[in-house]
Design a protein around this motif. Structure first.
Motif, PDB file in Angstrom:
ATOM      1  N   GLN A 124       0.839  -1.187   0.000  1.00 12.67           N
ATOM      2  CA  GLN A 124       0.000   0.000   0.000  1.00 12.67           C
ATOM      3  C   GLN A 124       0.879   1.244   0.000  1.00 12.67           C
ATOM      4  N   PRO A 125       0.365   2.346  -0.540  1.00 14.23           N
ATOM      5  CA  PRO A 125       1.149   3.594  -0.503  1.00 14.23           C
ATOM      6  C   PRO A 125       1.280   4.097   0.938  1.00 14.23           C
TER       7      PRO A 125
ATOM      8  N   LEU B 205       0.316   9.651   8.981  1.00 12.03           N
ATOM      9  CA  LEU B 205       0.590   8.612   9.980  1.00 12.03           C
ATOM     10  C   LEU B 205       2.081   8.527  10.285  1.00 12.03           C
ATOM     11  N   ASP B 206       2.914   8.753   9.262  1.00 12.19           N
ATOM     12  CA  ASP B 206       4.353   8.766   9.499  1.00 12.19           C
ATOM     13  C   ASP B 206       4.750   9.931  10.403  1.00 12.19           C
ATOM     14  N   VAL B 207       4.124  11.081  10.185  1.00 13.12           N
ATOM     15  CA  VAL B 207       4.404  12.244  11.033  1.00 13.12           C
ATOM     16  C   VAL B 207       3.927  11.983  12.458  1.00 13.12           C
TER      17      VAL B 207
ATOM     18  N   PHE C 130       0.716   4.667  19.590  1.00 21.45           N
ATOM     19  CA  PHE C 130       1.319   3.579  18.815  1.00 21.45           C
ATOM     20  C   PHE C 130       0.308   2.465  18.559  1.00 21.45           C
ATOM     21  N   VAL C 131      -0.502   2.128  19.548  1.00 20.97           N
ATOM     22  CA  VAL C 131      -1.510   1.072  19.382  1.00 20.97           C
ATOM     23  C   VAL C 131      -2.535   1.491  18.331  1.00 20.97           C
ATOM     24  N   MET C 132      -2.983   2.742  18.366  1.00 21.89           N
ATOM     25  CA  MET C 132      -3.972   3.200  17.391  1.00 21.89           C
ATOM     26  C   MET C 132      -3.393   3.258  15.983  1.00 21.89           C
ATOM     27  N   ILE C 133      -2.141   3.683  15.847  1.00 20.62           N
ATOM     28  CA  ILE C 133      -1.499   3.705  14.529  1.00 20.62           C
ATOM     29  C   ILE C 133      -1.401   2.292  13.972  1.00 20.62           C
ATOM     30  N   THR C 134      -1.029   1.339  14.824  1.00 19.96           N
ATOM     31  CA  THR C 134      -0.956  -0.052  14.383  1.00 19.96           C
ATOM     32  C   THR C 134      -2.324  -0.550  13.942  1.00 19.96           C
ATOM     33  N   GLY C 135      -3.370  -0.213  14.677  1.00 11.82           N
ATOM     34  CA  GLY C 135      -4.721  -0.619  14.301  1.00 11.82           C
ATOM     35  C   GLY C 135      -5.160  -0.028  12.977  1.00 11.82           C
ATOM     36  N   ILE C 136      -4.815   1.241  12.745  1.00 11.95           N
ATOM     37  CA  ILE C 136      -5.176   1.884  11.480  1.00 11.95           C
ATOM     38  C   ILE C 136      -4.481   1.183  10.315  1.00 11.95           C
ATOM     39  N   LEU C 137      -3.218   0.833  10.492  1.00 13.30           N
ATOM     40  CA  LEU C 137      -2.459   0.218   9.406  1.00 13.30           C
ATOM     41  C   LEU C 137      -2.837  -1.239   9.183  1.00 13.30           C
TER      42      LEU C 137
END
Length: 84
Positions: A9-10, A15-17, A65-72
């Motif tokens: 995926q692109p 999310l990186d920021v 970090f947990v929410m970012i992982t869930g989004i990805l």
């Protein structure tokens, strides 16, 4: 036999920021911990107060970090067994 991996995926820049901010917050939390733990700092109320304030504002980094992982991870397009 290995499961078939989804297509690459692109990157999602915001999310990186956000991840970079969370990494910086973790570093700052570890730097502010001595103000709450060491006996010298605990004897000084100002150090203890400001260490607690900084620590409180920086603690959301772990759920971030947990929410970012869930989004990805979502949406999962593979079977339950292959996912785990």
């Amino acid at each position: 036999m290995l499961p078939k991996l989804p297509a690459k995926q692109p990157r999602i820049v915001w999310l990186d920021v956000l991840r970079l901010c969370a990494i910086f917050m973790v570093i700052c939390i570890h730097c502010s911990d001595p103000f709450n733990v060491s006996p010298e700092a605990r004897s000084n109320p100002d150090f203890n107060l400001w260490g607690g304030i900084y620590g409180s504002f920086l603690r959301p980094c772990v759920p971030l970090f947990v929410m970012i992982t869930g989004i990805l991870l979502l949406p999962v397009k593979m079977s339950f067994e292959d996912f785990y």
